[in-house]
Design a protein around this motif. Structure first.
Motif, PDB file in Angstrom:
ATOM      1  N   THR A 174       8.280   2.350   0.038  1.00 30.14           N
ATOM      2  CA  THR A 174       7.292   1.489  -0.616  1.00 30.14           C
ATOM      3  C   THR A 174       7.974   0.366  -1.382  1.00 30.14           C
ATOM      4  O   THR A 174       7.357  -0.294  -2.208  1.00 30.14           O
ATOM      5  CB  THR A 174       6.420   2.318  -1.584  1.00 30.14           C
ATOM      6  N   ALA A 175       9.268   0.158  -1.103  1.00 29.90           N
ATOM      7  CA  ALA A 175      10.017  -0.914  -1.759  1.00 29.90           C
ATOM      8  C   ALA A 175       9.790  -2.236  -1.021  1.00 29.90           C
ATOM      9  O   ALA A 175       8.950  -2.327  -0.125  1.00 29.90           O
ATOM     10  CB  ALA A 175      11.498  -0.557  -1.804  1.00 29.90           C
ATOM     11  N   GLY A 176      10.561  -3.246  -1.377  1.00 28.95           N
ATOM     12  CA  GLY A 176      10.370  -4.570  -0.798  1.00 28.95           C
ATOM     13  C   GLY A 176      10.961  -4.739   0.581  1.00 28.95           C
ATOM     14  O   GLY A 176      10.860  -5.815   1.172  1.00 28.95           O
ATOM     15  N   LEU A 221       2.903  -3.543   1.468  1.00 25.92           N
ATOM     16  CA  LEU A 221       2.544  -4.584   0.509  1.00 25.92           C
ATOM     17  C   LEU A 221       1.668  -3.949  -0.570  1.00 25.92           C
ATOM     18  O   LEU A 221       0.725  -3.208  -0.258  1.00 25.92           O
ATOM     19  CB  LEU A 221       1.794  -5.712   1.202  1.00 25.92           C
ATOM     20  N   LYS A 222       1.991  -4.228  -1.814  1.00 26.16           N
ATOM     21  CA  LYS A 222       1.270  -3.587  -2.914  1.00 26.16           C
ATOM     22  C   LYS A 222      -0.206  -3.940  -2.892  1.00 26.16           C
ATOM     23  O   LYS A 222      -0.558  -5.080  -2.615  1.00 26.16           O
ATOM     24  CB  LYS A 222       1.906  -3.990  -4.247  1.00 26.16           C
ATOM     25  N   PRO A 223      -1.089  -2.961  -3.139  1.00 22.47           N
ATOM     26  CA  PRO A 223      -0.704  -1.609  -3.560  1.00 22.47           C
ATOM     27  C   PRO A 223      -0.408  -0.656  -2.416  1.00 22.47           C
ATOM     28  O   PRO A 223       0.405   0.242  -2.550  1.00 22.47           O
ATOM     29  CB  PRO A 223      -1.925  -1.134  -4.351  1.00 22.47           C
TER      30      PRO A 223
END
Length: 267
Positions: free
Chosen positions: A143-145, A227-229
């Protein structure tokens, strides 16, 4: 980072031994030189500007231990083994972080070490079960970039190495899932992340071909970026997003290793 270079060169010297003996000798010579140079240098505190993991004493001990292990395997010199044994407690204290190298060490160690590691592997196996609850795919999606195919493949290779030593503890399914995920069992779409492999492979990727909106057979891309969330993305129509579609050289090598690992189990 010199220790990382020593690790790679010492391991490469074994792989090159029959294929290119001269290059094998040179790789080992440089690896040994790095080891000696690191241990003969006096540290200057005023020049210590390391950040992140390189400022972590435990991490530095673990990477020195890995270098000692690879040099010992390549030379049989007891001095490397002695230093490796001195540093092993640091690796075992952070088992999850060092599971991949510990798994590589086990076949070369005595039964006492294997018994010492067993409860750590049991705990690790319990954590694998928890991963099943995170998503329907049975792997840990980053869930990182940056998309996480590299971590998924490496985790499955670690599971394979641990399975070889503790087949009763590590279910082979935790190895197969890495390839299932790469080949299309993932969020966003069902394309294979390995160009040229699979019924619907990745055809637009970021390599030397990126401006052509085309692909390089055998290339492996980072994959799904969250991509958040919680929106999964992997663009198939735009090659310039390197965090999703960049061909990663060492990931391709790890993928080949994982394929061979799975084939060995299925046989």
């Amino acid at each position: 980072m010199n220790y990382g270079t020593a690790i790679s060169l010492a391991a490469a010297s074994r792989a090159l031994k029959d294929y290119n003996p001269e290059l094998s000798k040179e790789a080992l010579r440089v690896a040994r030189f790095i080891w000696d140079d690191e241990h003969n240098r006096q540290a200057n505190p005023e020049e210590q500007t390391y950040s992140g993991r390189f400022s972590n004493p435990e991490f530095m001990k673990s990477i020195e231990c890995r270098a000692a292990f690879e040099l010992w395997r390549s030379t049989d010199y007891e001095g490397y083994k002695t230093r490796m044994n001195e540093l092993l407690p640091t690796l075992l204290e952070q088992f999850n972080r060092n599971a991949s190298v510990i798994a590589q060490m086990i076949p070369f160690m005595d039964n006492a070490f294997k018994k010492q590691v067993r409860p750590l592997v049991e705990a690790y196996a319990g954590e694998l079960v928890e991963v099943d609850k995170e998503n329907p795919y049975g792997v840990r999606i980053s869930t990182a970039g940056w998309a996480g195919n590299r971590n998924i493949v490496q985790a499955c290779i670690t599971n394979y190495l641990l399975h070889r030593s503790y087949p009763e503890l590590i279910n082979p399914e935790y190895i197969y899932r890495g390839l299932n995920y790469l080949y299309g069992c993932h969020p966003c779409h069902n394309l294979s992340f390995v160009s040229g492999v699979g019924a619907q492979p990745k055809k637009v990727a970021y390599g030397s071909n990126r401006a052509d909106f085309s692909f390089i057979p055998g290339g492996v891309v980072p994959g799904i970026r969250i991509l958040k969330p919680d929106f999964p993305e992997n663009r198939e129509d735009y090659p310039f997003l390197w965090s999703e579609n960049e061909y990663v050289i060492d990931l391709a090598a790890s993928y080949i290793y994982l394929v061979n690992a799975v084939n060995s189990l299925l046989k």
